[in-house]
Design an enzyme around this catalytic site. Structure first.
Site, PDB file in Angstrom:
ATOM      1  N   LYS A 103      -3.532  -8.901  -0.588  1.00 51.30           N
ATOM      2  CA  LYS A 103      -4.160  -8.325  -1.776  1.00 51.30           C
ATOM      3  C   LYS A 103      -3.776  -9.023  -3.068  1.00 51.30           C
ATOM      4  CE  LYS A 103      -6.713  -5.848  -1.276  1.00 51.30           C
ATOM      5  NZ  LYS A 103      -8.049  -5.559  -0.676  1.00 51.30           N
ATOM      6  N   SER A 155      -2.140  -3.366  10.492  1.00 53.94           N
ATOM      7  CA  SER A 155      -3.484  -3.955  10.506  1.00 53.94           C
ATOM      8  C   SER A 155      -3.474  -5.337  11.168  1.00 53.94           C
ATOM      9  CB  SER A 155      -4.091  -4.008   9.106  1.00 53.94           C
ATOM     10  OG  SER A 155      -3.398  -4.896   8.277  1.00 53.94           O
TER      11      SER A 155
END
Ligand code: PLP
Length: 307
Positions: A48, A265
């Protein structure tokens, strides 16, 4: 960056992450080469950082982000850490709305970077955080810069111009398959979109949780969520639903067998890579490991029984 050089600032270290060879499926599928972008090498510890920097610098260029404004957004954690880091490095205030149940490490990290947290109802998940941030911005629109990571094309562009180009270079354009999880969908849409633009035969697989109640922090089950505006189903050849437990098992396994301590993830990405390997038998598969497992220690991901 070459060793021994001085870097102008921490934000210059975002992107250009290593591409790691992953060997855990090699015995079963010797002709499938698997590689993963090690996104925890970004200074904020996750993929991110790329999106946050891209959206903030886009806001600066457009004049939407000026020094007196506070950066505000909803985030399940990693984007918040990235905003907090980039905001601190560039001198902006940062306010983050996050569901009350995100991991303790994430909360502590954003506070360490000087950001303010507003908690939304954990039962409403990431959608509840989105709705709350919209209300805060509507009440005081001049006070905030709201990048809105779910709708901002600069999120996608970070990967179209960054992640995908790096993958092409690092594999000397040998990549045949791309697999990545869906959160805001920025990583997948930007990377898959560019890879397909460069070579239409590259096969792309998006991974979402199998159902709405899942333990895959960072990922979204699109059929039951507010679908991000940036989501482009046209760049996905397939969208697969990943069950939680097998993803956890693979996250644990890759730490023990390869020394790669990754988050949930990344386990989901590995689940899809293995399923893909079962069908293709041959290829150069690239995936993304969005963050490190040290962010999830308090969730018990690694504390469970040995597998
Ligand atoms: C741990 C983790 N994995 C995957 C993703 C998905 O990335 P994207 O938002 O680019 O779809 C995120 C996004 O927040 C994340 O935090």
């Amino acid at each position: 960056m070459t060793q021994g050089t001085v870097t102008a600032g921490i934000t210059r270290l975002i992107g250009n992450t290593p591409l790691l060879r992953v060997r855990m499926f090699e015995r079963d599928f010797p002709h499938v080469e698997v590689y993963a972008k090690a996104e925890w090498f970004n200074p904020g510890g996750s993929v991110k950082d790329r999106a946050a920097l891209s959206m903030i610098e886009d806001g600066e260029r457009r004049g939407a982000l000026t020094p007196e404004k506070t950066i505000i957004d909803s985030t399940s954690g990693n984007t918040g850490i990235a905003y907090a880091l980039v905001g601190a490095a560039k001198g902006y205030g940062v306010k983050l709305v996050m569901p009350g149940n995100v991991s303790a490490e994430r909360k502590a990290l954003v506070i360490a970077y000087g950001a303010e947290i507003v908690y939304s109802d954990p039962l409403e998940g990431s959608d509840g955080a989105v709705l709350m941030v919209r209300q805060l911005v509507a009440a005081e629109p001049d006070r905030y810069f709201y990048p809105d990571q779910y709708s901002n094309p600069a999120n996608v562009r970070a990967h179209y111009e960054g992640t995908a180009v790096e993958i092409l270079e690092q594999t000397t354009r040998r990549v045949t398959h791309f697999v990545a999880g869906l959160g805001t969908t920025g990583t997948f849409v930007g990377t898959a979109g560019r890879l397909k633009h460069e070579n239409a035969s590259i096969h792309t697989i998006a991974v979402q949780p199998e159902d709405s109640f899942h333990g895959l922090e960072g990922l979204k089950h699109l059929p039951t969520a507010i679908v991000p505006k940036i989501w482009d189903p046209g760049v996905a050849d397939e969208v697969w639903g990943c069950p939680t437990e097998p993803a956890y098992d693979l996250a644990r396994a890759v730490a023990r067998t390869e020394g790669l301590l990754v988050g949930h993830s990344s386990g989901a990405a590995l689940w899809a890579v293995r399923r893909l390997a079962e069908t293709i038998r041959e290829g150069v598969v690239v995936t993304v490991f969005p963050d490190s497992g040290d962010r999830y220690i308090s969730t018990g991901l690694y504390g469970a029984k040995s597998k």
